[in-house]
Motif scaffolding. Structure first.
Motif, PDB file in Angstrom:
ATOM      1  N   UNK A 118      40.684  43.880  40.561  1.00 17.32           N
ATOM      2  CA  UNK A 118      40.883  43.984  42.011  1.00 17.32           C
ATOM      3  C   UNK A 118      40.274  45.269  42.553  1.00 17.32           C
ATOM      4  N   UNK A 119      40.461  46.374  41.871  1.00 20.94           N
ATOM      5  CA  UNK A 119      39.878  47.642  42.312  1.00 20.94           C
ATOM      6  C   UNK A 119      38.352  47.587  42.289  1.00 20.94           C
ATOM      7  N   UNK A 120      37.799  46.996  41.247  1.00 23.20           N
ATOM      8  CA  UNK A 120      36.340  46.900  41.140  1.00 23.20           C
ATOM      9  C   UNK A 120      35.751  45.997  42.216  1.00 23.20           C
ATOM     10  N   UNK A 121      36.502  45.005  42.661  1.00 21.09           N
ATOM     11  CA  UNK A 121      35.980  44.040  43.626  1.00 21.09           C
ATOM     12  C   UNK A 121      35.744  44.648  44.999  1.00 21.09           C
ATOM     13  N   UNK A 122      36.318  45.819  45.287  1.00 21.27           N
ATOM     14  CA  UNK A 122      36.127  46.448  46.592  1.00 21.27           C
ATOM     15  C   UNK A 122      34.758  47.126  46.705  1.00 21.27           C
ATOM     16  N   UNK A 123      34.112  47.352  45.587  1.00 19.88           N
ATOM     17  CA  UNK A 123      32.818  48.031  45.608  1.00 19.88           C
ATOM     18  C   UNK A 123      31.708  47.096  46.060  1.00 19.88           C
ATOM     19  N   UNK A 124      30.697  47.666  46.727  1.00 24.93           N
ATOM     20  CA  UNK A 124      29.538  46.904  47.167  1.00 24.93           C
ATOM     21  C   UNK A 124      28.346  47.092  46.229  1.00 24.93           C
ATOM     22  N   UNK A 125      28.509  47.960  45.225  1.00 22.69           N
ATOM     23  CA  UNK A 125      27.423  48.204  44.274  1.00 22.69           C
ATOM     24  C   UNK A 125      27.249  46.989  43.377  1.00 22.69           C
ATOM     25  N   UNK A 126      26.009  46.611  43.157  1.00 24.39           N
ATOM     26  CA  UNK A 126      25.732  45.364  42.450  1.00 24.39           C
ATOM     27  C   UNK A 126      26.198  45.416  40.997  1.00 24.39           C
ATOM     28  N   UNK A 127      26.107  46.600  40.365  1.00 25.91           N
ATOM     29  CA  UNK A 127      26.556  46.727  38.975  1.00 25.91           C
ATOM     30  C   UNK A 127      28.073  46.648  38.887  1.00 25.91           C
ATOM     31  N   UNK A 128      28.761  47.264  39.846  1.00 25.19           N
ATOM     32  CA  UNK A 128      30.224  47.239  39.848  1.00 25.19           C
ATOM     33  C   UNK A 128      30.735  45.827  40.125  1.00 25.19           C
ATOM     34  N   UNK A 129      30.039  45.094  40.984  1.00 30.59           N
ATOM     35  CA  UNK A 129      30.457  43.713  41.251  1.00 30.59           C
ATOM     36  C   UNK A 129      30.299  42.837  40.008  1.00 30.59           C
ATOM     37  N   UNK A 130      29.260  43.131  39.209  1.00 34.11           N
ATOM     38  CA  UNK A 130      29.117  42.408  37.939  1.00 34.11           C
ATOM     39  C   UNK A 130      30.295  42.721  37.022  1.00 34.11           C
ATOM     40  N   UNK A 131      30.675  44.002  36.972  1.00 34.12           N
ATOM     41  CA  UNK A 131      31.825  44.389  36.158  1.00 34.12           C
ATOM     42  C   UNK A 131      33.100  43.723  36.677  1.00 34.12           C
ATOM     43  N   UNK A 132      33.240  43.626  38.005  1.00 36.41           N
ATOM     44  CA  UNK A 132      34.417  42.973  38.590  1.00 36.41           C
ATOM     45  C   UNK A 132      34.482  41.507  38.184  1.00 36.41           C
ATOM     46  N   UNK A 133      33.325  40.847  38.159  1.00 32.23           N
ATOM     47  CA  UNK A 133      33.287  39.441  37.759  1.00 32.23           C
ATOM     48  C   UNK A 133      33.688  39.278  36.297  1.00 32.23           C
ATOM     49  N   UNK A 134      33.146  40.143  35.431  1.00 34.51           N
ATOM     50  CA  UNK A 134      33.456  40.052  34.003  1.00 34.51           C
ATOM     51  C   UNK A 134      34.930  40.360  33.737  1.00 34.51           C
ATOM     52  N   UNK A 135      35.473  41.371  34.416  1.00 32.50           N
ATOM     53  CA  UNK A 135      36.881  41.720  34.228  1.00 32.50           C
ATOM     54  C   UNK A 135      37.783  40.617  34.769  1.00 32.50           C
ATOM     55  N   UNK A 136      37.343  39.949  35.849  1.00 30.15           N
ATOM     56  CA  UNK A 136      38.123  38.825  36.386  1.00 30.15           C
ATOM     57  C   UNK A 136      38.212  37.690  35.375  1.00 30.15           C
ATOM     58  N   UNK A 137      37.078  37.391  34.738  1.00 30.93           N
ATOM     59  CA  UNK A 137      37.092  36.349  33.712  1.00 30.93           C
ATOM     60  C   UNK A 137      37.932  36.776  32.512  1.00 30.93           C
ATOM     61  N   UNK A 138      37.877  38.071  32.166  1.00 31.92           N
ATOM     62  CA  UNK A 138      38.704  38.569  31.069  1.00 31.92           C
ATOM     63  C   UNK A 138      40.194  38.414  31.402  1.00 31.92           C
ATOM     64  N   UNK A 139      40.559  38.762  32.634  1.00 32.52           N
ATOM     65  CA  UNK A 139      41.947  38.596  33.066  1.00 32.52           C
ATOM     66  C   UNK A 139      42.359  37.131  33.039  1.00 32.52           C
ATOM     67  N   UNK A 140      41.429  36.245  33.414  1.00 34.77           N
ATOM     68  CA  UNK A 140      41.726  34.814  33.397  1.00 34.77           C
ATOM     69  C   UNK A 140      41.973  34.324  31.975  1.00 34.77           C
ATOM     70  N   UNK A 141      41.172  34.816  31.025  1.00 37.52           N
ATOM     71  CA  UNK A 141      41.351  34.412  29.627  1.00 37.52           C
ATOM     72  C   UNK A 141      42.690  34.921  29.091  1.00 37.52           C
ATOM     73  N   UNK A 142      43.034  36.169  29.408  1.00 37.87           N
ATOM     74  CA  UNK A 142      44.314  36.722  28.959  1.00 37.87           C
ATOM     75  C   UNK A 142      45.476  35.944  29.574  1.00 37.87           C
ATOM     76  N   UNK A 143      45.331  35.587  30.856  1.00 41.56           N
ATOM     77  CA  UNK A 143      46.378  34.791  31.510  1.00 41.56           C
ATOM     78  C   UNK A 143      46.477  33.404  30.887  1.00 41.56           C
TER      79      UNK A 143
END
Length: 225
Positions: A118-143
């Protein structure tokens, strides 16, 4: 990331974080946020006391008597419960061991990872948004793993109650379904952020190679320099 993709992604992550946080608090602090429930008019007994309902949470469990009184216990991570019952064959006992409740601690882990996404998703930087997407999928797998543990606890509790043969009914609690909804939201958030980043890349590639304008129309290409 385009605003049309950014806002839904943030909303999905925020909703998933709130739901997982509520589930992680669980019993005995939120008595309605259990994973599995057992109820019956001739319910199980714990320490000789007959219960009308039993609720299993992440950190503890709550007992409900036939008169409606409630007693909650907070044994902590990886607790176990010895259940007893009286049926046609006499007195029988079954145990829900710590091996079936220890894995419930995955819920708080999923909550923390979701908060990072969620914190990473607020960034507009393209690299950070990629990290936000990957962390979101990681959170989904853990859930997803947490949800599988919930299913295992529900199935095992139901099997143990059937062995007691006291006519008890085992159902899933609100925490069970909130975990499932959170998992869906996290997968949607990961896809949304990923699509937004891809759209950013396509827009950047288009702007980097603008088409040269052809002045003078069709016959201008035959004109001498």
């Amino acid at each position: 990331m385009p605003r049309s993709f950014c806002i839904p992604g943030v909303i999905f992550l925020f909703c998933a974080f709130v739901l997982l946080f509520i589930v992680s608090v669980s019993l005995p602090y939120l008595t309605a946020m259990d994973i599995t429930r057992v109820h019956s008019a001739n319910g199980p007994t714990i320490s000789g006391a007959q219960l009308a309902q039993l609720r299993l949470g992440i950190w503890g469990y709550c007992e409900y008597s036939a008169s409606g009184s409630r007693t909650c216990y907070h044994p902590g991570h990886g607790y176990s419960i010895l259940l007893g019952g009286i049926n046609s064959n006499g007195i029988s006992t079954e145990t829900i061991g710590s091996s079936w409740t220890r894995g419930l601690a995955v819920h708080p882990v999923a909550t923390v990872v979701t908060f990072i996404a969620l914190l990473l998703s607020f960034s507009q930087h393209i690299t950070v948004t990629l990290a936000a997407s990957l962390v979101s999928f990681l959170a989904a797998v853990i859930t997803l793993i947490a949800f599988a543990i919930d299913i295992a606890l529900y199935a095992y509790t139901k099997d143990q109650m059937n062995k007691l043969n006291i006519g008890a009914s085992t159902i899933t609690g609100p925490g069970f379904w909130l975990t499932f909804v959170s998992m869906i939201l996290l997968f949607l958030a990961g896809c949304t952020v990923c699509f937004g980043r891809r759209r950013d890349r396509m827009a950047g590639a288009t702007s980097s190679y603008p088409m040269s304008s052809m002045k003078g129309g069709f016959f201008s290409r035959f004109r001498r320099n």
